[in-house]
Scaffold this motif. Structure first.
Motif, PDB file in Angstrom:
ATOM      1  N   ASN A 265       0.811  -1.221   0.000  1.00 55.33           N
ATOM      2  CA  ASN A 265       0.000   0.000   0.000  1.00 55.33           C
ATOM      3  C   ASN A 265       0.841   1.268   0.000  1.00 55.33           C
ATOM      4  OD1 ASN A 265      -2.546  -1.315   0.059  1.00 55.33           O
ATOM      5  ND2 ASN A 265      -2.272  -1.725   2.249  1.00 55.33           N
ATOM      6  N   GLU A 266       2.130   1.125   0.338  1.00 53.13           N
ATOM      7  CA  GLU A 266       3.022   2.276   0.380  1.00 53.13           C
ATOM      8  C   GLU A 266       4.292   1.985  -0.411  1.00 53.13           C
ATOM      9  OE1 GLU A 266       3.893   3.208   4.432  1.00 53.13           O
ATOM     10  OE2 GLU A 266       1.906   4.053   4.827  1.00 53.13           O
ATOM     11  N   GLY A 267       4.795   3.007  -1.062  1.00 51.44           N
ATOM     12  CA  GLY A 267       6.062   2.911  -1.767  1.00 51.44           C
ATOM     13  C   GLY A 267       6.836   4.200  -1.584  1.00 51.44           C
TER      14      GLY A 267
ATOM     15  N   LEU B  88      13.124   7.863  -3.280  1.00 48.78           N
ATOM     16  CA  LEU B  88      14.159   8.573  -2.543  1.00 48.78           C
ATOM     17  C   LEU B  88      14.846   9.554  -3.484  1.00 48.78           C
ATOM     18  CD1 LEU B  88      15.673   5.772  -0.279  1.00 48.78           C
ATOM     19  CD2 LEU B  88      13.619   7.171   0.026  1.00 48.78           C
ATOM     20  N   THR B  89      14.897  10.804  -3.065  1.00 46.64           N
ATOM     21  CA  THR B  89      15.375  11.899  -3.900  1.00 46.64           C
ATOM     22  C   THR B  89      16.568  12.583  -3.239  1.00 46.64           C
ATOM     23  OG1 THR B  89      14.006  13.575  -2.825  1.00 46.64           O
ATOM     24  CG2 THR B  89      12.975  12.288  -4.593  1.00 46.64           C
ATOM     25  N   PHE B  90      17.068  13.614  -3.901  1.00 47.77           N
ATOM     26  CA  PHE B  90      18.123  14.421  -3.280  1.00 47.77           C
ATOM     27  C   PHE B  90      17.545  15.323  -2.203  1.00 47.77           C
ATOM     28  CE2 PHE B  90      20.641  18.442  -3.358  1.00 47.77           C
ATOM     29  CZ  PHE B  90      21.708  17.960  -2.614  1.00 47.77           C
ATOM     30  N   GLN B  91      16.470  16.060  -2.525  1.00 48.58           N
ATOM     31  CA  GLN B  91      15.910  16.939  -1.502  1.00 48.58           C
ATOM     32  C   GLN B  91      14.401  17.154  -1.610  1.00 48.58           C
ATOM     33  OE1 GLN B  91      17.837  20.741  -1.751  1.00 48.58           O
ATOM     34  NE2 GLN B  91      17.290  21.101  -3.885  1.00 48.58           N
ATOM     35  N   GLN B  92      13.742  16.504  -2.558  1.00 45.50           N
ATOM     36  CA  GLN B  92      12.297  16.693  -2.704  1.00 45.50           C
ATOM     37  C   GLN B  92      11.519  15.898  -1.665  1.00 45.50           C
ATOM     38  OE1 GLN B  92      12.655  15.620  -6.971  1.00 45.50           O
ATOM     39  NE2 GLN B  92      11.032  17.135  -7.285  1.00 45.50           N
ATOM     40  N   GLU B  93      10.428  16.487  -1.193  1.00 45.33           N
ATOM     41  CA  GLU B  93       9.517  15.814  -0.277  1.00 45.33           C
ATOM     42  C   GLU B  93       8.090  16.020  -0.769  1.00 45.33           C
ATOM     43  OE1 GLU B  93      10.351  15.923   4.033  1.00 45.33           O
ATOM     44  OE2 GLU B  93      11.869  17.434   3.565  1.00 45.33           O
ATOM     45  N   ASP B  94       7.313  14.942  -0.768  1.00 44.27           N
ATOM     46  CA  ASP B  94       5.934  15.043  -1.231  1.00 44.27           C
ATOM     47  C   ASP B  94       5.221  13.739  -0.884  1.00 44.27           C
ATOM     48  OD1 ASP B  94       3.657  16.048  -2.358  1.00 44.27           O
ATOM     49  OD2 ASP B  94       4.438  16.180  -4.405  1.00 44.27           O
ATOM     50  N   GLU B  95       3.917  13.752  -1.017  1.00 43.36           N
ATOM     51  CA  GLU B  95       3.110  12.543  -0.863  1.00 43.36           C
ATOM     52  C   GLU B  95       2.110  12.505  -2.002  1.00 43.36           C
ATOM     53  OE1 GLU B  95      -0.306  10.727   2.121  1.00 43.36           O
ATOM     54  OE2 GLU B  95       1.355  11.874   2.999  1.00 43.36           O
ATOM     55  N   ILE B  96       2.093  11.391  -2.721  1.00 43.38           N
ATOM     56  CA  ILE B  96       1.214  11.228  -3.873  1.00 43.38           C
ATOM     57  C   ILE B  96       0.311  10.028  -3.612  1.00 43.38           C
ATOM     58  CG2 ILE B  96       1.105  10.836  -6.367  1.00 43.38           C
ATOM     59  CD1 ILE B  96       3.997  11.905  -6.522  1.00 43.38           C
ATOM     60  N   ILE B  97      -0.978  10.198  -3.847  1.00 44.23           N
ATOM     61  CA  ILE B  97      -1.930   9.094  -3.689  1.00 44.23           C
ATOM     62  C   ILE B  97      -2.512   8.764  -5.059  1.00 44.23           C
ATOM     63  CG2 ILE B  97      -4.055   8.296  -2.593  1.00 44.23           C
ATOM     64  CD1 ILE B  97      -3.496  10.200  -0.292  1.00 44.23           C
ATOM     65  N   ILE B  98      -2.337   7.517  -5.468  1.00 42.59           N
ATOM     66  CA  ILE B  98      -2.836   7.050  -6.762  1.00 42.59           C
ATOM     67  C   ILE B  98      -3.590   5.746  -6.544  1.00 42.59           C
ATOM     68  CG2 ILE B  98      -2.231   6.328  -9.103  1.00 42.59           C
ATOM     69  CD1 ILE B  98       0.292   7.981  -8.889  1.00 42.59           C
TER      70      ILE B  98
ATOM     71  N   VAL C 101       2.507   7.068  -2.261  1.00 39.33           N
ATOM     72  CA  VAL C 101       3.912   7.144  -2.662  1.00 39.33           C
ATOM     73  C   VAL C 101       4.530   8.343  -1.954  1.00 39.33           C
ATOM     74  CG1 VAL C 101       5.524   7.493  -4.559  1.00 39.33           C
ATOM     75  CG2 VAL C 101       3.486   6.071  -4.902  1.00 39.33           C
ATOM     76  N   PHE C 102       5.578   8.080  -1.190  1.00 32.61           N
ATOM     77  CA  PHE C 102       6.245   9.134  -0.434  1.00 32.61           C
ATOM     78  C   PHE C 102       7.557   9.507  -1.114  1.00 32.61           C
ATOM     79  CE2 PHE C 102       3.680   6.744   2.604  1.00 32.61           C
ATOM     80  CZ  PHE C 102       2.982   7.754   3.257  1.00 32.61           C
ATOM     81  N   LEU C 103       7.707  10.780  -1.445  1.00 32.25           N
ATOM     82  CA  LEU C 103       8.991  11.306  -1.904  1.00 32.25           C
ATOM     83  C   LEU C 103       9.743  11.806  -0.680  1.00 32.25           C
ATOM     84  CD1 LEU C 103       7.229  11.394  -4.571  1.00 32.25           C
ATOM     85  CD2 LEU C 103       8.701  13.298  -5.269  1.00 32.25           C
TER      86      LEU C 103
END
Length: 252
Positions: A222-224, A227-237, A242-244
């Motif tokens: 249910n979650e994925g 991993l980024t350099f500095q971006q943070e976000d949450e996307i629901i599809i 999906v957590f950045l």
């Protein structure tokens, strides 16, 4: 066994956690002797010392030079797929794929490289399918691979692999219609799906999400994570989250 982690690097270099210090660590790696003066020769000599001490003295190798050439080639192809057959085509002086396999195993046993299998429920398929290659340290890659550009995306992926490798025994990559960089298996189940992307943009967002969501659906997660350099976000599809998360903030 492993060079400094990012947190150990911060303590050693008396720095604070930030995107700037993480970027410096991304390029330098964590070998203490290198961090003292920043001379690439230290990491180049370390490569030769490890090959001499941990490989050549312990194994019968007819052509010592070629194993160094194979290592340099693999370091230049970090995070990419390879097969033993293709290595044999590149290094034509080696007599057989079996010998190539032995050399790659020697390099793994010396902790100079790690190979990552493609996920499959079939052991035979995991052995036959292409593997991806990673290295013990980012500074080690940069100092020893000819022509390796400062590809931040591949360096970030290598760093994430090392942190996962420290904690988990079974890690795979996923490839079907799309690709997901890392799957973590705990006991009998895949528990994490992780994509690595230095910067998610309009040009790559669909591709990165497609591979991750395909893996999440395949393993009923249910979650994925991306991993980024500095971006943070949450996307629901479709009910999936999906957590950045910046790689330096992620709890491995």
């Amino acid at each position: 066994m492993f060079p400094f982690s990012y947190q150990e690097y911060l303590i050693y270099c008396n720095q604070k956690q930030s995107s700037n210090s993480f970027h410096a660590y991304l390029l330098s790696g964590g070998f203490p002797e290198y961090l003292k003066n920043g001379m690439d020769e230290i990491l180049q000599n370390l490569l030769l010392d490890i090959i001499s001490r941990d490989i050549l003295l312990r194994n019968s190798i007819k052509n010592p030079r070629v194993i160094t050439e194979i290592l340099v080639y693999l370091l230049g192809n970090i995070s990419r797929e390879f097969t033993l057959t293709n290595l044999k085509k590149t290094f034509t002086s080696i007599g057989s794929v079996t010998t190539i396999a032995s050399y790659v195993e020697f390099l793994e046993d010396a902790y100079l490289i790690f190979t990552l299998p493609r996920h499959s429920y079939s052991l035979k398929s995991r052995q036959i399918n292409p593997k991806k290659v990673y290295s013990i340290d980012n500074g080690f890659i940069r100092a020893n691979s000819t022509g390796f550009s400062e590809d931040y995306g591949r360096l970030l992926e290598n760093l994430v692999f090392i942190e996962l490798r420290k904690k988990y025994r079974e890690i795979f990559y996923f490839r079907e219609q799309g690709e997901c960089d890392f799957l973590v298996k705990e006991k009998t189940k895949i528990t994490k799906a992780i994509q690595v992307c230095y910067e998610v943009t309009g040009r790559n967002k669909e591709r990165e999400l497609k591979g991750l969501l395909e893996a999440m659906n395949f393993f009923e997660l249910n979650e994925g994570f991306i991993l980024t350099f500095q971006q943070e976000d949450e996307i629901i599809i479709d009910g999936k989250k999906v957590f950045l998360i910046p790689a330096w903030k992620y709890d491995y």
